[in-house]
Design an enzyme around this catalytic site. Structure first.
Site, PDB file in Angstrom:
ATOM      1  N   HIS A 160      17.334  27.315   2.783  1.00 32.08           N
ATOM      2  CA  HIS A 160      16.875  28.432   1.947  1.00 32.08           C
ATOM      3  C   HIS A 160      16.984  29.790   2.646  1.00 32.08           C
ATOM      4  O   HIS A 160      17.416  30.766   2.043  1.00 32.08           O
ATOM      5  CB  HIS A 160      15.448  28.153   1.487  1.00 32.08           C
ATOM      6  CG  HIS A 160      14.990  29.119   0.453  1.00 32.08           C
ATOM      7  ND1 HIS A 160      15.676  29.316  -0.730  1.00 32.08           N
ATOM      8  CD2 HIS A 160      13.941  29.965   0.423  1.00 32.08           C
ATOM      9  CE1 HIS A 160      15.068  30.241  -1.427  1.00 32.08           C
ATOM     10  NE2 HIS A 160      14.020  30.652  -0.757  1.00 32.08           N
ATOM     11  N   ASP A 167       0.828  -1.224   0.000  1.00 35.44           N
ATOM     12  CA  ASP A 167       0.000   0.000   0.000  1.00 35.44           C
ATOM     13  C   ASP A 167       0.856   1.266   0.000  1.00 35.44           C
ATOM     14  O   ASP A 167       0.348   2.347   0.261  1.00 35.44           O
ATOM     15  CB  ASP A 167      -0.930  -0.005   1.220  1.00 35.44           C
ATOM     16  CG  ASP A 167      -0.151  -0.016   2.528  1.00 35.44           C
ATOM     17  OD1 ASP A 167       1.098  -0.047   2.477  1.00 35.44           O
ATOM     18  OD2 ASP A 167      -0.783   0.010   3.595  1.00 35.44           O
ATOM     19  N   ARG A 185      11.344  26.183   1.106  1.00 40.71           N
ATOM     20  CA  ARG A 185      10.921  27.376   0.368  1.00 40.71           C
ATOM     21  C   ARG A 185       9.516  27.837   0.755  1.00 40.71           C
ATOM     22  O   ARG A 185       9.126  28.955   0.462  1.00 40.71           O
ATOM     23  CB  ARG A 185      11.034  27.135  -1.144  1.00 40.71           C
ATOM     24  CG  ARG A 185      12.499  27.205  -1.602  1.00 40.71           C
ATOM     25  CD  ARG A 185      12.663  26.883  -3.069  1.00 40.71           C
ATOM     26  NE  ARG A 185      12.420  25.472  -3.339  1.00 40.71           N
ATOM     27  CZ  ARG A 185      12.419  24.922  -4.552  1.00 40.71           C
ATOM     28  NH1 ARG A 185      12.650  25.682  -5.603  1.00 40.71           N
ATOM     29  NH2 ARG A 185      12.215  23.640  -4.709  1.00 40.71           N
ATOM     30  N   LYS A 193      17.187  42.055 -10.949  1.00 42.71           N
ATOM     31  CA  LYS A 193      15.902  41.734 -11.569  1.00 42.71           C
ATOM     32  C   LYS A 193      15.082  43.005 -11.723  1.00 42.71           C
ATOM     33  O   LYS A 193      14.921  43.756 -10.774  1.00 42.71           O
ATOM     34  CB  LYS A 193      15.127  40.729 -10.707  1.00 42.71           C
ATOM     35  CG  LYS A 193      15.814  39.394 -10.632  1.00 42.71           C
ATOM     36  CD  LYS A 193      14.923  38.357 -10.009  1.00 42.71           C
ATOM     37  CE  LYS A 193      15.677  37.034  -9.965  1.00 42.71           C
ATOM     38  NZ  LYS A 193      14.924  35.988  -9.302  1.00 42.71           N
ATOM     39  N   THR A 203      13.532  23.682 -11.242  1.00 42.52           N
ATOM     40  CA  THR A 203      13.045  23.542 -12.625  1.00 42.52           C
ATOM     41  C   THR A 203      14.102  24.036 -13.610  1.00 42.52           C
ATOM     42  O   THR A 203      14.014  23.775 -14.799  1.00 42.52           O
ATOM     43  CB  THR A 203      11.779  24.388 -12.843  1.00 42.52           C
ATOM     44  OG1 THR A 203      12.127  25.774 -12.672  1.00 42.52           O
ATOM     45  CG2 THR A 203      10.682  24.023 -11.882  1.00 42.52           C
ATOM     46  N   GLY A 204      15.050  24.803 -13.113  1.00 39.84           N
ATOM     47  CA  GLY A 204      16.086  25.369 -13.973  1.00 39.84           C
ATOM     48  C   GLY A 204      15.711  26.722 -14.540  1.00 39.84           C
ATOM     49  O   GLY A 204      16.540  27.386 -15.172  1.00 39.84           O
ATOM     50  N   ARG A 245      11.346  44.292 -13.160  1.00 43.06           N
ATOM     51  CA  ARG A 245      10.054  43.855 -13.691  1.00 43.06           C
ATOM     52  C   ARG A 245       9.650  44.791 -14.827  1.00 43.06           C
ATOM     53  O   ARG A 245       9.476  45.990 -14.621  1.00 43.06           O
ATOM     54  CB  ARG A 245       9.010  43.861 -12.569  1.00 43.06           C
ATOM     55  CG  ARG A 245       7.814  43.035 -12.889  1.00 43.06           C
ATOM     56  CD  ARG A 245       7.078  42.621 -11.628  1.00 43.06           C
ATOM     57  NE  ARG A 245       7.807  41.597 -10.878  1.00 43.06           N
ATOM     58  CZ  ARG A 245       7.801  40.306 -11.172  1.00 43.06           C
ATOM     59  NH1 ARG A 245       7.116  39.876 -12.196  1.00 43.06           N
ATOM     60  NH2 ARG A 245       8.463  39.452 -10.435  1.00 43.06           N
ATOM     61  N   ASP A 271      23.568  29.597  -7.315  1.00 46.89           N
ATOM     62  CA  ASP A 271      22.253  29.666  -6.666  1.00 46.89           C
ATOM     63  C   ASP A 271      22.219  28.583  -5.593  1.00 46.89           C
ATOM     64  O   ASP A 271      23.027  27.647  -5.640  1.00 46.89           O
ATOM     65  CB  ASP A 271      21.139  29.451  -7.696  1.00 46.89           C
ATOM     66  CG  ASP A 271      19.837  30.135  -7.275  1.00 46.89           C
ATOM     67  OD1 ASP A 271      19.725  30.566  -6.121  1.00 46.89           O
ATOM     68  OD2 ASP A 271      18.927  30.230  -8.122  1.00 46.89           O
ATOM     69  N   ASP A 320      20.478  36.147  -7.672  1.00 40.97           N
ATOM     70  CA  ASP A 320      19.724  37.333  -7.260  1.00 40.97           C
ATOM     71  C   ASP A 320      20.443  37.986  -6.083  1.00 40.97           C
ATOM     72  O   ASP A 320      21.407  37.431  -5.550  1.00 40.97           O
ATOM     73  CB  ASP A 320      18.263  37.007  -6.914  1.00 40.97           C
ATOM     74  CG  ASP A 320      18.152  35.950  -5.822  1.00 40.97           C
ATOM     75  OD1 ASP A 320      18.996  35.945  -4.897  1.00 40.97           O
ATOM     76  OD2 ASP A 320      17.228  35.125  -5.890  1.00 40.97           O
TER      77      ASP A 320
HETATM   78  C1  R5P Z   1      14.752  30.981  -5.113  1.00 47.79           C
HETATM   79  O1  R5P Z   1      14.490  31.720  -4.176  1.00 47.79           O
HETATM   80  C2  R5P Z   1      15.905  30.052  -5.061  1.00 47.79           C
HETATM   81  O2  R5P Z   1      17.042  30.674  -4.546  1.00 47.79           O
HETATM   82  C3  R5P Z   1      16.218  29.488  -6.429  1.00 47.79           C
HETATM   83  O3  R5P Z   1      16.565  30.549  -7.294  1.00 47.79           O
HETATM   84  C4  R5P Z   1      15.052  28.747  -6.983  1.00 47.79           C
HETATM   85  O4  R5P Z   1      14.555  27.839  -6.044  1.00 47.79           O
HETATM   86  C5  R5P Z   1      15.431  28.012  -8.236  1.00 47.79           C
HETATM   87  O5  R5P Z   1      14.303  27.355  -8.730  1.00 47.79           O
HETATM   88  P1  R5P Z   1      14.125  27.067 -10.262  1.00 47.79           P
HETATM   89  O6  R5P Z   1      15.284  26.237 -10.721  1.00 47.79           O
HETATM   90  O7  R5P Z   1      12.819  26.329 -10.337  1.00 47.79           O
HETATM   91  O8  R5P Z   1      14.054  28.375 -10.981  1.00 47.79           O
END
Ligand code: R5P
Length: 294
Positions: free
Chosen positions: A127, A34, A93, A189, A220-221, A191, A215, A166
């Site tokens: 994080h 299960d 996160r 960054k 997801t990259g 916007r 980072d 960042d």
């Molecule tokens: C965001 O606050 C983290 O420091 C990374 O930049 C983030 O988790 C990266 O995630 P992803 O690869 O999905 O963009």
């Protein structure tokens, strides 16, 4: 002292045990039909200090349950003290309520780890550092940035710049760069519309230079792909992507490489083929240097 290898961190646990010169227990792990988790530690601890090494990488929930079972069982089998080594801390996160009514998931995980029997905890580049304040027991967040810097030093990069993905990661970039005399900066960054974000280096000219984008996580990259594209546009020579935790979900590694990154360099907080830097020395050092180690 005995190190217990969780199934998410077999290599790292072996490296930590080797550095500490202590035995390694490899628990038996099975799934019930299960999907429930079965764990058998198969060792008695007779007053020993047990160190459970288990990353809570994907599949995060399964790895967390295994961690809880290992901590509780080690205590139950007579461990004098149980240290949880969670090199990658899943759910970190979700560290605040971004929308009303949301779970502050990381806080719940901290409570559960303590409740399962951890007397103390070590993690790596969580994080946000203040997450550690959720623990009532001693809990330490170690930085792997110097280890990455020392690895990069061996690559003999050309006029290198370490760029934080960042501004929040600037200290990490500095911690990497200082190890091999590189410059450091962060990507900015802006916007442009409600959805579009442009990043550019804040102050340094990177044209013709080797750039390492750092980072904490590549998941997801998406962040790294965007950063690499910008760095390419600013005519960097070669681009390297470094991270502490190579979550690298799905096809993200492919995407990052397709964006012009030569190589991804990561640690073994998550064991992956990009994990060329081991965090075992800092974990073993922290355990050896802790007041409770014996
Ligand atoms: C965001 O606050 C983290 O420091 C990374 O930049 C983030 O988790 C990266 O995630 P992803 O690869 O999905 O963009």
């Amino acid at each position: 002292m005995i190190v217990i290898a969780g199934s998410a961190s077999p290599k790292l646990a072996a490296r930590v045990a080797k550095q500490l010169g202590c035995p390694l227990a490899k628990p038996e792990l099975k799934r019930f039909p299960d999907s429930e988790t079965y764990v058998r530690v198969g060792a008695e601890f007779g007053g020993e200090h047990a160190v459970v090494v288990q990353s809570t990488r994907p599949p995060v929930n399964d790895n967390l349950i295994e961690l809880f079972l290992l901590l509780d069982t080690a205590k139950d089998l007579g461990a004098r003290r149980v240290t949880a080594v969670v090199p990658y801390f899943g759910y970190a996160r979700q560290d605040k309520r971004f929308k009303p009514g949301e779970a502050v998931s990381v806080r719940t995980m901290c409570k559960l780890i303590e409740r399962a029997g951890a007397d103390d905890l070590l993690t790596v580049d969580i994080h946000e550092d203040w997450i550690m304040k959720n623990f009532a027991t001693p809990a330490y967040n170690l930085s792997a940035a110097p280890l990455i810097g020392r690895y990069l030093a061996k690559l003999k990069l050309h006029d290198p710049v370490v760029l934080a993905a960042d501004q929040g990661a600037l200290q990490r970039a500095k911690g990497v760069a200082v190890e091999f005399g590189a410059d450091h900066d962060h990507l900015e960054k802006t916007r442009l519309t409600s959805t579009k974000v442009l990043t550019k280096p804040k102050r340094l000219d990177i044209a013709g230079r080797d750039v390492v984008i750092i980072d904490d996580i590549i998941s997801t990259g998406a962040t790294m792909v965007e950063a690499a594209r910008v760095v390419k546009r600013y005519r960097a020579r070669r681009i390297y992507a470094a991270c502490i935790h190579p979550v690298l979900a799905g096809a993200s590694l492919k995407k990052v490489l397709a964006a012009g990154v030569q190589r991804v360099i990561a640690t073994d907080t998550i064991e992956h083929r990009t994990s060329v830097v081991s965090v075992a020395p800092i974990l073993a050092g922290a355990i050896r240097g802790s007041p409770w180690a014996a």
